[in-house]
Enzyme design. Structure first.
Site, PDB file in Angstrom:
ATOM      1  N   VAL A  23      55.148  68.282  32.795  1.00 54.72           N
ATOM      2  CA  VAL A  23      54.408  68.430  34.060  1.00 54.72           C
ATOM      3  C   VAL A  23      53.385  69.554  33.920  1.00 54.72           C
ATOM      4  CG1 VAL A  23      54.583  69.018  36.508  1.00 54.72           C
ATOM      5  CG2 VAL A  23      56.284  67.510  35.457  1.00 54.72           C
ATOM      6  N   PRO A 225      39.124  32.062  35.238  1.00 53.60           N
ATOM      7  CA  PRO A 225      39.798  30.765  35.346  1.00 53.60           C
ATOM      8  C   PRO A 225      40.324  30.438  36.731  1.00 53.60           C
ATOM      9  CG  PRO A 225      41.224  32.362  34.282  1.00 53.60           C
ATOM     10  CD  PRO A 225      39.902  33.036  34.448  1.00 53.60           C
ATOM     11  N   ASP A 248      29.511  27.109  41.413  1.00 55.81           N
ATOM     12  CA  ASP A 248      29.925  25.836  40.828  1.00 55.81           C
ATOM     13  C   ASP A 248      31.178  25.294  41.501  1.00 55.81           C
ATOM     14  OD1 ASP A 248      27.880  25.828  39.041  1.00 55.81           O
ATOM     15  OD2 ASP A 248      29.047  26.510  37.321  1.00 55.81           O
ATOM     16  N   LYS A 270      29.131  20.324  39.828  1.00 51.20           N
ATOM     17  CA  LYS A 270      28.917  19.103  39.039  1.00 51.20           C
ATOM     18  C   LYS A 270      30.248  18.437  38.752  1.00 51.20           C
ATOM     19  CE  LYS A 270      25.040  21.106  36.464  1.00 51.20           C
ATOM     20  NZ  LYS A 270      25.240  22.486  36.938  1.00 51.20           N
ATOM     21  N   MET A 383      36.608  20.002  29.780  1.00 47.99           N
ATOM     22  CA  MET A 383      36.024  18.800  30.392  1.00 47.99           C
ATOM     23  C   MET A 383      36.431  17.533  29.652  1.00 47.99           C
ATOM     24  SD  MET A 383      32.260  20.472  31.115  1.00 47.99           S
ATOM     25  CE  MET A 383      32.242  21.308  29.534  1.00 47.99           C
TER      26      MET A 383
END
Length: 467
Positions: A23, A225, A248, A270, A383
């Site tokens: 300490v 993510p 997106d 998209k 994808m």
């Protein structure tokens, strides 16, 4: 107000720490950082303090505390595990009107040690008056995430221009307005991006003009993510200050909710064969908004430079002279694999990993299947949901075992995460007729065998199925 918050100049001034344990080491470290000439009084020292004493950073009197130790010091800290000694130090120090702090005993203190956010020369102290040091540390941690580490460099930079600004602006209000523009605008952002020389040139030009230009700028931000706790500090700061958010489909609601509430939001998501806004129009939209002087957060799922078309967008921005920043993120592959308990590499199963998109710009899957179908290699498909049967078929055709494990992770890192596992021969049937919720990621390789053993994250959806 229970205490008057002040900042003491201790450079080259004599200070005393009574106690030699860990300490005491932490308190001594703070005093040394502040430039104090430090003496430690204790019969023995912990390793850190002993090393400092050996190197001459601190003076050590190897004995118990005596009243004479208080001579010629300007500040005292008592950090022993003997309450009687701590009380004696406090009483004698107060009798001499010396500031004294007794660790974990506010009633014996004339000052308390705050939790400190150090962006020297900018410093922020958080204190609960000794009532709850843990709460003070928690508040400090919250503030740490909101205050860029480069604020210290920014403060040091503007210090060198104060006289020039005083000479350029006659009244206090004009100077205040100028500095507000500097500290909230392009100069500050250049410093935060590590471009100090460019920031200095911009500041010099602003002083010469007599005003701060507020040109539009695009922040290309990786939203990660899905779990908002995985955002970087820098991403969160830019999301909070943007005037417009162009986002997106793959950005999770939880992440999107952290953007500035009054910012305009433009959806440009998209899907395969269904682009609500074609990419070239998105590129031009960013240019047009920036030319209007707006700050735009181009928010993308995952990392903007990993199948995020970030390179295409900044190519257009560069061609049109628009300033931009790129903020990397934990990409989908890293988040999905971690939360699914599937390490992408493992000495027993995989010595390499490759990321590949499930469809190309023209919609085809004309991939280097022979190069992908290598032993002891992990393949991550972005994808690839609609092309999953073709992926499995082609990998088997090119030499991988039909029994090789494969995992499909949906909405990774969110409460809606779901992991489907199988083999190259069985996975198409496993997901047939199943409603899969994008975004998804496909992981192929022997590392998938570790999913059940190493999986630490159970989503709400998976937990519901187990009940």
């Amino acid at each position: 107000m229970d205490f008057l918050p002040i900042f003491m100049n201790l450079k080259g001034r004599s200070c005393l720490v009574v106690g030699g344990g860990e300490v005491a080491s932490r308190k001594a470290s703070l005093l040394l950082d502040a430039g104090a000439d430090l003496t430690v009084v204790a019969p023995e020292l912990a390793n850190t303090l002993q090393a400092w004493a050996n190197s001459g950073r601190v003076k050590h009197r190897e004995a118990g505390f005596e009243a004479s130790d208080l001579e010629d010091v300007v500040l005292v800290i008592a950090a022993t595990d003997d309450e009687a000694v701590n009380r004696q130090v406090s009483e004698l120090a107060q009798a001499r009107a010396l500031p004294v702090n007794v660790v974990d005993n506010p009633s014996l203190c004339t000052f308390v040690m705050p939790s400190i956010i150090d962006r020297s020369p900018v410093q922020i102290a958080v204190s609960t008056g000794g009532v709850s040091p843990v709460l003070a540390r928690l508040l400090r941690a919250r503030l740490e995430s909101l205050i860029p580490s480069a604020y210290g460099r920014l403060a040091s930079m503007v210090e060198g221009f104060r006289d020039a600004v005083k000479g350029r602006f006659d009244d206090v209000n004009s100077r205040r307005g100028f500095w507000e523009g500097v500290l909230q605008g392009r100069v500050a952002e250049l410093v935060f991006a590590g471009k100090d020389d460019a920031a200095r040139r911009e500041l010099e030009a602003s002083i010469e003009r007599g005003e701060v230009e507020m040109p539009g700028e695009v922040y290309l931000v990786g939203g990660g993510p899905g779990d908002p706790d995985l955002l970087t500090f820098r991403a969160l700061r830019l999301m909070q200050q943007a005037d417009v958010v162009v986002h997106d489909r793959l950005v999770s609601k939880e992440v999107l909710d952290l953007c500035r509430r009054d910012a305009e939001r433009i959806y440009v998501g998209k899907e395969r064969d269904n682009h609500s806004v074609p990419q070239d129009q998105i590129n031009q939209l960013l240019v047009d908004l920036a030319k209007q002087g707006k700050r735009i957060c181009r928010l993308k799922g995952g990392d903007p430079f990993v199948f995020g078309r970030g390179g295409e967008e900044i190519d257009t921005l560069t061609a049109n002279g628009v300033s931009f920043q790129v903020v990397p993120a934990i990409t989908a592959a890293l988040g999905a694999s971690s939360y699914a308990g599937i390490p992408l590499t493992h000495r027993d199963y995989s010595q390499s990993v490759v990321f590949v998109t499930g469809h190309l710009k023209d919609g085809s899957m004309n991939l280097n299947w022979k190069g992908l179908a290598q032993p002891q290699q992990t393949i991550v498909f972005y994808m690839g949901l609609k092309g999953l049967p073709v992926i499995c078929e082609k990998l088997i055709e090119n030499g991988l075992s039909p029994d090789l494990p494969i995992a499909l992770v949906q909405q990774a890192t969110t409460p809606r995460q779901r992991v489907y596992t199988g083999t190259l021969s069985t996975m198409p049937q496993i997901i047939e007729g199943t409603t899969i919720k994008p975004p998804t990621l496909i992981i192929v390789g022997d590392v998938v065998r570790l999913h059940e053993r190493l999986n630490w994250f159970t989503s709400d959806e998976e937990a519901g199925e187990k009940q």
